[in-house]
Structures are given as C-alpha cells and as structure tokens.
Design a protein around this motif. Sequence first.
Motif, PDB file in Angstrom:
ATOM      1  N   VAL A   8       0.510  -1.199  -0.310  1.00 20.80           N
ATOM      2  CA  VAL A   8       0.000  -0.188  -0.380  1.00 20.80           C
ATOM      3  C   VAL A   8       0.944   1.342   0.062  1.00 20.80           C
ATOM      4  O   VAL A   8       0.628   2.047  -0.754  1.00 20.80           O
ATOM      5  N   GLU A   9       1.718   1.300   0.505  1.00 20.07           N
ATOM      6  CA  GLU A   9       3.075   2.250   0.881  1.00 20.07           C
ATOM      7  C   GLU A   9       3.355   2.418  -0.578  1.00 20.07           C
ATOM      8  O   GLU A   9       3.546   4.153  -0.959  1.00 20.07           O
ATOM      9  N   SER A  11       2.145   1.924  -3.617  1.00 25.15           N
ATOM     10  CA  SER A  11       0.934   1.966  -4.184  1.00 25.15           C
ATOM     11  C   SER A  11       0.935   3.680  -4.524  1.00 25.15           C
ATOM     12  O   SER A  11       0.523   4.362  -5.170  1.00 25.15           O
ATOM     13  N   ALA A  12       1.046   4.783  -3.134  1.00 23.48           N
ATOM     14  CA  ALA A  12       0.789   5.233  -2.577  1.00 23.48           C
ATOM     15  C   ALA A  12       1.496   6.510  -3.022  1.00 23.48           C
ATOM     16  O   ALA A  12       0.943   7.581  -3.410  1.00 23.48           O
ATOM     17  N   LEU A 211      -6.593   8.187  -5.329  1.00 25.01           N
ATOM     18  CA  LEU A 211      -6.201   7.570  -4.063  1.00 25.01           C
ATOM     19  C   LEU A 211      -7.693   6.037  -3.573  1.00 25.01           C
ATOM     20  O   LEU A 211      -8.538   6.629  -3.757  1.00 25.01           O
ATOM     21  N   GLU A 215      -4.860   3.236   0.573  1.00 23.16           N
ATOM     22  CA  GLU A 215      -3.587   4.359   0.120  1.00 23.16           C
ATOM     23  C   GLU A 215      -4.204   5.401   0.919  1.00 23.16           C
ATOM     24  O   GLU A 215      -3.145   6.262   1.488  1.00 23.16           O
TER      25      GLU A 215
END
Length: 448
Positions: A8-9, A11-12, A211, A215
């Motif tokens: 998640v980190e 992709s964010a 987002l 995210e």
Amino acid sequence: MEAATSAVEKSAIRKVSLRLVPFVALMFFINFLDRTAISFAGPNGMTKDLALTAAQFGFAAGVFFIGYVLLEIPSNLALHKYGARRWLARIMVTWGIVALLFTWVSNVEGLYVLRFLLGVAEAGFFPGAILFLSMWVPARHRSHILALFYLAQPLTIVIGAPVAALLIEAHGLFGLEGWRVMFAGVAIPAIVVGVIAWFYLADKPADAKWLNEAERNWLTAALASENKTKRITAQSNVTSALTNSRVWLLSLVYFGLIYGLYALAFFLPTIIGGFEAQFGSKFNVFQKGLITAIPYLPAAVALYLWSRDATHRGVRSWHVGVPALLGAVSIPMALYMNTPAATVAAITVTACAIFSALPTFWSIPGRFLSGAAAAAGIALINTVGNAAGFIAPFVTGAIKDATGSYQAPMFVVGALMLMSAVVIFAIGAGARQEQTLSSELQGKAIAD
C-alpha cells in the motif's frame, strides 16, 4: 500484514509521484521561467531598447524579490488556511497576467514597477509548493519527492533557454521586438496552467479520489503519526517557528545558495553574450540559448543522483555542505578560463553543485516543523534566502560597472556559498551532539 502495508505504501507514493509531482513541477517550471525571462531579454534587445546600465538591469532583476519577500510569509499562511489548490492556482493566474504586461514595457521605471509587481504576484508559490508536497508524503520519502519536483528548475533553463531564443527570433511577430514576443510567450502558459490547477489539485490525501481507500488511509495515518513526533509540533504555532534558532541558521544557508543561483541565472546569458568580445567567438541568438542551457542538463542529472544517495543514506549535513564548497571554488574560477568551452565547463560544475544542494536542503525543515509552524518556518527560510535574489543581481551589476568585469562579483558569490557550507556543517555537528545527549539522558532515565 507488514507485506500488505508495504505494498500500500509503495502504491500510494507511486501515485503521488506520478499524479502530483509532474504537475507541480510544471507549475514550478513556468514560475522559474517567468521570473528569469528578463535574463534572456536583457542581452537580446531589451537592455539596448530601454538604455539600461548593468546596475539598472541588476536592480530590475532583483527588485522582484522585494515584493516577493514582503508577502512571502502572509501568502504561505493563507495557503495553509485556504488550501493549496485555490491559493496556488490564484498565485499562478495573477503572476501570468503581470508577466504578460512586460510585452509593452517602454522605460526603465516601468520595468522596475512590473518586476516589483511580479514579485508580489508570485509571493508564496515556491514555499507553498514545498509545503504542499510535504503534506502529501512522510519524511522518509520526502527527499525523493522534492528532488523530482526540483528537477523542473534546471530543466527550465535546458528547455526554456532555447525556447526563449526561438521566441526572440520571432522578431516582428504582431509588430513586436523579439524580446517582447518572448515575454508574451512565457506568460500565457502561466494563466492557462493556473486555471487547470484549480480543478486538478487536491489539498490533502483524504480529498484525492485517484487514491483508493487503503492508500488514502495509509497516507493520512502515516502523516498524522509523524506530526506527533516533531519537536515544534507541540506548539505548532507561527511564533515557535519564527523564533527557532535552527530555522534562522537554515535561512542563512539558503541565502548563500540562492545568491549563487540567481547570480548565475540572471548573468550567465550576459556572460555568454560577452564571449565575442572576450574570445572573438561569434554566436547567433539560438546558439547562445543552447550554450546557456549546457550547464543545466548535467545539473539535472547531478541533482537526481545526489538526491537518490540522500534518500538511501538519509540526509546528512554533507549532502548540502559538500556541493556548497564545490560551488564556492568553481564559480570564481569560471571567469579565469581562457576558452568559452572551459568557462562553460567551470560554470557547469557550479550549476551541478547548487542544484545538488537545494532539494536535499528542503527536506530538512520538514523534519522538525509541521502545521502552521511549517508554513511560517518554510516561508521564513525562503524569504531570507530570496533576499539574496534581490541583492545578488544588483550587487553583481554594480560591481561589474565599477570594475569593468564579472570577476570580482563572482568572488562574492564564492564567499557566500562558502558561508553556507560552514553553517550547514555547524548545524549538523550541533544536531549530532544534541542526539547523543538525548540518547544518554534516555539511557540514564531507564537505568534509574
């Protein structure tokens, strides 16, 4: 769960890098091009048409920063209050309108007034953009994000100098001199992109529809958690930032770096224009534009690689101090070279040094400032630094008029960049001592 959080980190941060950074960098590209357009206009007809001395040209270049400095902190506080989307869009449209008026300037007094008003209109944009991006990513990703953003500045010259030269060569378009065409050509994009920014930007991760929920939640939680640990966050007010000794020392460091940046930006085209008299080399307007761009392409590469190292190791004082030392030595040497190629090579080293130091420098204030304190502290650093934007071109022009060459003013640039190096190393040494003392006190408390 840790692997999922890591995904998640990644992709964010990737989405922020792809969605926000290029657009804000485009805004910065136009911003820097508009404020330095006078450097292309000067040696290509404006100085002659308006009968400017070197000191008058330097004052016109620098008076921009008086208006800029006066409204810098209020503008950044307004951005914090009303939101980046509205405020950055407003700034951009306003400066675009003022920049367009340069097309019809007719005398030195009018040039002074418009440069001052351009500074008023642009006030708050750069620290606002830094603050905006800092509000989107945690500290461990910030130097990388700011480096991607900062690439716009050297690329402004790499791309902007030849474009400005092409516009200047459109002499006679609409019955205007080439330098007037150039002013119009670089002003209109500011208005257009400013209008787009109103609809394109989002103020914070929670407002970003691009987002996904995971995210948005990760970014919001990571930033909230980080803010709780910052030393000045407890007060999180303007006074705590404006009276903080570290903020003022960082302002001094930034002053020296910006002095070098704008001495280079405003006078490099003029120095290159003097190659014919100095070396007997003849270049047309477009060739001069290409030569002006040469130092900035390696500078963009150096900026990116140096910032990657800072992200990998964690930003250290030497990430700013070593480039500042290199710039201090190389910029006075440039004017003692005996060929145009050697002069440009030395200036290239200076450009690499300055642009390597700047993005890593801007990752430092966000480590101990947040909220209104961050808005005020970042604006204060930028305000003090940009006082050099006024002083550098004026002093450079005045000393050149007095001595007949650019050698003495470049030694002044070198001395101030040396000051930046000394101060940032002192800040680093103090921070290490403070960290050691804090660790010892924590150890003692645990033992007790």
